[in-house]
Each structure stands twice: as C-alpha cells, then as structure tokens.
Design a protein around this motif. Structure first.
Motif, PDB file in Angstrom:
ATOM      1  N   GLU A 161     -10.673  13.020  10.753  1.00  0.00           N
ATOM      2  CA  GLU A 161      -9.451  12.261  10.455  1.00  0.00           C
ATOM      3  C   GLU A 161      -9.563  10.767  10.771  1.00  0.00           C
ATOM      4  OE1 GLU A 161      -9.595  15.102  12.139  1.00  0.00           O
ATOM      5  OE2 GLU A 161      -7.871  16.402  11.792  1.00  0.00           O
ATOM      6  N   PRO A 162     -10.088  10.377  11.964  1.00  0.00           N
ATOM      7  CA  PRO A 162     -10.141   8.936  12.242  1.00  0.00           C
ATOM      8  C   PRO A 162     -10.990   8.169  11.228  1.00  0.00           C
ATOM      9  CG  PRO A 162     -10.432  10.181  14.269  1.00  0.00           C
ATOM     10  CD  PRO A 162     -10.493  11.172  13.146  1.00  0.00           C
ATOM     11  N   ALA A 163     -12.139   8.718  10.844  1.00  0.00           N
ATOM     12  CA  ALA A 163     -13.012   8.013   9.894  1.00  0.00           C
ATOM     13  C   ALA A 163     -12.338   7.910   8.526  1.00  0.00           C
ATOM     14  CB  ALA A 163     -14.351   8.742   9.775  1.00  0.00           C
ATOM     15  N   LEU A 164     -11.640   8.954   8.126  1.00  0.00           N
ATOM     16  CA  LEU A 164     -10.956   8.926   6.823  1.00  0.00           C
ATOM     17  C   LEU A 164      -9.798   7.927   6.844  1.00  0.00           C
ATOM     18  CD1 LEU A 164     -11.014  12.737   6.013  1.00  0.00           C
ATOM     19  CD2 LEU A 164     -12.153  10.923   4.696  1.00  0.00           C
ATOM     20  N   LEU A 165      -9.060   7.903   7.945  1.00  0.00           N
ATOM     21  CA  LEU A 165      -7.946   6.954   8.038  1.00  0.00           C
ATOM     22  C   LEU A 165      -8.474   5.516   8.038  1.00  0.00           C
ATOM     23  CD1 LEU A 165      -4.873   6.673   8.272  1.00  0.00           C
ATOM     24  CD2 LEU A 165      -5.141   6.659  10.758  1.00  0.00           C
ATOM     25  N   ALA A 166      -9.537   5.275   8.794  1.00  0.00           N
ATOM     26  CA  ALA A 166     -10.146   3.931   8.820  1.00  0.00           C
ATOM     27  C   ALA A 166     -10.582   3.534   7.415  1.00  0.00           C
ATOM     28  CB  ALA A 166     -11.335   3.906   9.778  1.00  0.00           C
ATOM     29  N   VAL A 187      -7.407  15.422  -9.251  1.00  0.00           N
ATOM     30  CA  VAL A 187      -7.684  14.435  -8.186  1.00  0.00           C
ATOM     31  C   VAL A 187      -8.009  13.072  -8.806  1.00  0.00           C
ATOM     32  CG1 VAL A 187      -9.213  13.815  -6.262  1.00  0.00           C
ATOM     33  CG2 VAL A 187      -8.512  16.190  -6.582  1.00  0.00           C
ATOM     34  N   ARG A 188      -7.124  12.127  -8.604  1.00  0.00           N
ATOM     35  CA  ARG A 188      -7.369  10.761  -9.081  1.00  0.00           C
ATOM     36  C   ARG A 188      -7.856   9.870  -7.954  1.00  0.00           C
ATOM     37  NH1 ARG A 188      -3.363  12.950 -11.645  1.00  0.00           N
ATOM     38  NH2 ARG A 188      -3.487  13.029 -13.922  1.00  0.00           N
ATOM     39  N   CYS A 189      -7.586  10.271  -6.728  1.00  0.00           N
ATOM     40  CA  CYS A 189      -8.025   9.471  -5.580  1.00  0.00           C
ATOM     41  C   CYS A 189      -8.332  10.413  -4.414  1.00  0.00           C
ATOM     42  CB  CYS A 189      -6.923   8.480  -5.196  1.00  0.00           C
ATOM     43  SG  CYS A 189      -7.379   7.377  -3.840  1.00  0.00           S
ATOM     44  N   PRO A 190      -9.612  10.608  -4.109  1.00  0.00           N
ATOM     45  CA  PRO A 190      -9.951  11.475  -2.964  1.00  0.00           C
ATOM     46  C   PRO A 190      -9.463  10.863  -1.639  1.00  0.00           C
ATOM     47  CG  PRO A 190     -11.863  11.101  -4.377  1.00  0.00           C
ATOM     48  CD  PRO A 190     -10.798  10.136  -4.818  1.00  0.00           C
ATOM     49  N   THR A 191      -9.304  11.673  -0.642  1.00  0.00           N
ATOM     50  CA  THR A 191      -8.879  11.219   0.690  1.00  0.00           C
ATOM     51  C   THR A 191      -9.819  10.120   1.194  1.00  0.00           C
ATOM     52  OG1 THR A 191      -8.078  13.436   1.126  1.00  0.00           O
ATOM     53  CG2 THR A 191      -8.364  12.014   3.039  1.00  0.00           C
ATOM     54  N   GLY A 192      -9.216   9.046   1.712  1.00  0.00           N
ATOM     55  CA  GLY A 192     -10.007   7.942   2.261  1.00  0.00           C
ATOM     56  C   GLY A 192     -10.322   6.856   1.247  1.00  0.00           C
ATOM     57  N   GLU A 193     -10.004   7.107  -0.029  1.00  0.00           N
ATOM     58  CA  GLU A 193     -10.263   6.093  -1.063  1.00  0.00           C
ATOM     59  C   GLU A 193      -8.967   5.407  -1.481  1.00  0.00           C
ATOM     60  OE1 GLU A 193     -12.798   7.342  -4.272  1.00  0.00           O
ATOM     61  OE2 GLU A 193     -14.162   8.402  -2.914  1.00  0.00           O
ATOM     62  N   VAL A 222       0.854  -1.179   0.000  1.00  0.00           N
ATOM     63  CA  VAL A 222       0.000   0.000   0.000  1.00  0.00           C
ATOM     64  C   VAL A 222       0.892   1.232   0.000  1.00  0.00           C
ATOM     65  CG1 VAL A 222      -1.774   1.258   1.303  1.00  0.00           C
ATOM     66  CG2 VAL A 222      -1.867  -1.247   1.139  1.00  0.00           C
ATOM     67  N   ASN A 223       0.503   2.204  -0.807  1.00  0.00           N
ATOM     68  CA  ASN A 223       1.232   3.468  -0.886  1.00  0.00           C
ATOM     69  C   ASN A 223       0.440   4.564  -0.187  1.00  0.00           C
ATOM     70  OD1 ASN A 223       2.876   5.576  -1.618  1.00  0.00           O
ATOM     71  ND2 ASN A 223       2.163   5.695  -3.739  1.00  0.00           N
ATOM     72  N   ALA A 224       1.105   5.311   0.698  1.00  0.00           N
ATOM     73  CA  ALA A 224       0.487   6.482   1.326  1.00  0.00           C
ATOM     74  C   ALA A 224       0.713   7.667   0.384  1.00  0.00           C
ATOM     75  CB  ALA A 224       1.125   6.743   2.688  1.00  0.00           C
ATOM     76  N   ALA A 225      -0.231   7.824  -0.528  1.00  0.00           N
ATOM     77  CA  ALA A 225      -0.061   8.780  -1.632  1.00  0.00           C
ATOM     78  C   ALA A 225      -0.745  10.109  -1.320  1.00  0.00           C
ATOM     79  CB  ALA A 225      -0.651   8.157  -2.892  1.00  0.00           C
ATOM     80  N   ASN A 226      -0.723  11.015  -2.296  1.00  0.00           N
ATOM     81  CA  ASN A 226      -1.572  12.211  -2.233  1.00  0.00           C
ATOM     82  C   ASN A 226      -2.594  12.103  -3.349  1.00  0.00           C
ATOM     83  OD1 ASN A 226      -0.580  13.721  -4.674  1.00  0.00           O
ATOM     84  ND2 ASN A 226       1.330  13.507  -3.538  1.00  0.00           N
ATOM     85  N   SER A 227      -3.610  12.973  -3.326  1.00  0.00           N
ATOM     86  CA  SER A 227      -4.768  12.755  -4.195  1.00  0.00           C
ATOM     87  C   SER A 227      -4.463  12.885  -5.693  1.00  0.00           C
ATOM     88  CB  SER A 227      -5.904  13.685  -3.791  1.00  0.00           C
ATOM     89  OG  SER A 227      -5.472  15.012  -3.897  1.00  0.00           O
ATOM     90  N   THR A 255      -3.460   4.741  -1.578  1.00  0.00           N
ATOM     91  CA  THR A 255      -4.543   5.323  -0.786  1.00  0.00           C
ATOM     92  C   THR A 255      -4.090   6.680  -0.273  1.00  0.00           C
ATOM     93  OG1 THR A 255      -6.165   4.868   0.969  1.00  0.00           O
ATOM     94  CG2 THR A 255      -3.891   4.234   1.428  1.00  0.00           C
ATOM     95  N   VAL A 256      -5.062   7.532   0.018  1.00  0.00           N
ATOM     96  CA  VAL A 256      -4.732   8.903   0.441  1.00  0.00           C
ATOM     97  C   VAL A 256      -5.254   9.105   1.849  1.00  0.00           C
ATOM     98  CG1 VAL A 256      -4.959  11.351  -0.099  1.00  0.00           C
ATOM     99  CG2 VAL A 256      -4.867   9.662  -1.957  1.00  0.00           C
TER     100      VAL A 256
END
Ligand code: AR6
Length: 174
Positions: free
Chosen positions: A93-98, A58-64, A19-24, A81-82
C-alpha cells in the motif's frame, strides 16, 4: 514553494489541475470521485470512457494516473489516480500510494500545470489510515518537488479534522 494544507471542497478550486481519487474503471463512483463528476458534468464521463482499457474494465491500474480536461470545473484539468485499498499495510500500500502522488505530479508537469490540488487519496472508502497516508503523501511530494519549484501544491482536506492530521504529518517532516 511550500506545500499547503487547506480544508475545502476540491471541486470549487480555481487551480490548473485537481486530482481525483478514482477507481480503476475511471467511470465514476462515490466520495470525491462522485463530486468531481457531478461538478464537471457528463462530458467528463465521456472523456474517461474514451481512455484506452489496459485490461477489460481497467483504464487506470492502481498507482497510475490519467489526465482529462476539467470541463465545467473551474480547474482546467482533472488528473485521475487510483489509490490502493488498505489491507493492513503489508500489501504494498505505501509504495502504491506514493506512486499515485509521483505519477500525478509527472502528468501535471507534462501539461504545464502550475497549481495542483490533491484530495486525501485512499483515505475514504479505500480505508487508508490518514495518519499513515499523510506521511507517505508528503514524502512522495517532497521527492517530486524540484528546488525553487514554481508548481504550487495544495493538499485539499474535506474536514478540519483531516487537515489537522495532515498538518501533523507535515510538521513531523520538519
Ligand atoms: N473535496 C475534497 N475532498 C473530498 C471531497 C470533496 N468534494 N469529497 C470527499 N473527499 P474517497 P478513496 C475526501 O472515498 O478512499 C470512490 O467511490 C474524503 O473525505 O473519495 O480513494 C472511487 O470511485 C476522503 O478524505 O476516495 C473509488 O471507488 C478523501 O476525499 C473509491 O471511492 C478520499 O475519499 C476511492 O476511495
């Protein structure tokens, strides 16, 4: 299968998916994102560029999450994932990270992945306190894990200090 916490460079792992911790934008960056793009080679950037934009840039919104091949990596797939940028914890933040962990697991299953390695999403440049991120990650992963699940999950920390924090979060879950 128990969730394992390891200290390693994620780009060297021989697993089905990292998994990559990317930006959107999904067009690369620093940290683990930069390391993954360097190790995968330029074909990864091309594959990311080819993914549809949901909004300009934006190719991947935050949380997707989105999936590409791993190209020159030992891993067959990269799941991008972002994570959320930490703004104090009261901005969802917690819901988006989950959601990052949940969506990555869903994509992994859809692609018959049997082993997956996650970095500490949002815990670098995005500033999420690792003591808090560990609990969210483990909760989300336990929910996404089926009983007698054959999918092996590795949490890949980049330092022993981070691994110790995550082990603490794991043991707090019992
Ligand atoms: N293997 C495993 N973990 C690593 C590696 C590696 N090779 N390199 C760094 N880490 P970060 P974020 C750890 O900043 O906070 C990028 O520029 C690192 O020590 O990579 O989600 C993107 O393009 C930390 O614990 O990701 C975004 O703009 C964790 O990976 C932004 O950073 C995540 O740190 C995303 O920020």
């Amino acid at each position: 299968m128990p969730i394992e916490i390891i200290t390693a460079d994620i780009t060297g792992l021989r697993v089905d998916a990292i998994v990559n911790a990317a930006n959107s934008s999904l067009l690369g960056g620093g940290g683990v994102d930069g390391a993954i793009h360097r190790a995968a080679g330029p074909a990864l950037l091309q594959a990311c560029r080819a993914l549809p934009q949901v909004q300009p840039g934006v190719r991947c919104p935050t949380g997707e999450a989105r999936i590409t091949p791993g190209f020159a990596l030992p891993a067959r797939h990269v799941i991008h994932t972002v994570g959320p940028i930490w703004h104090g914890g009261t901005h969802g933040e917690p819901a988006l990270l989950a959601s990052c962990y949940r969506e990555s697991m869903a994509l992994a299953r859809a692609h018959d992945v049997l082993s997956i390695a996650f970095p500490a999403i949002s815990c670098g440049v995005y500033g999420y306190p690792p003591e808090l991120a560990g609990g969210v990650a483990l909760h989300s992963l336990h929910e996404a894990q089926g009983r007698d699940d054959a999918l092996q999950i590795l949490l890949c920390c980049y330092s022993d200090a981070m691994a110790a924090i995550w082990r603490e979060a794991l043991s707090a879950r019992g």
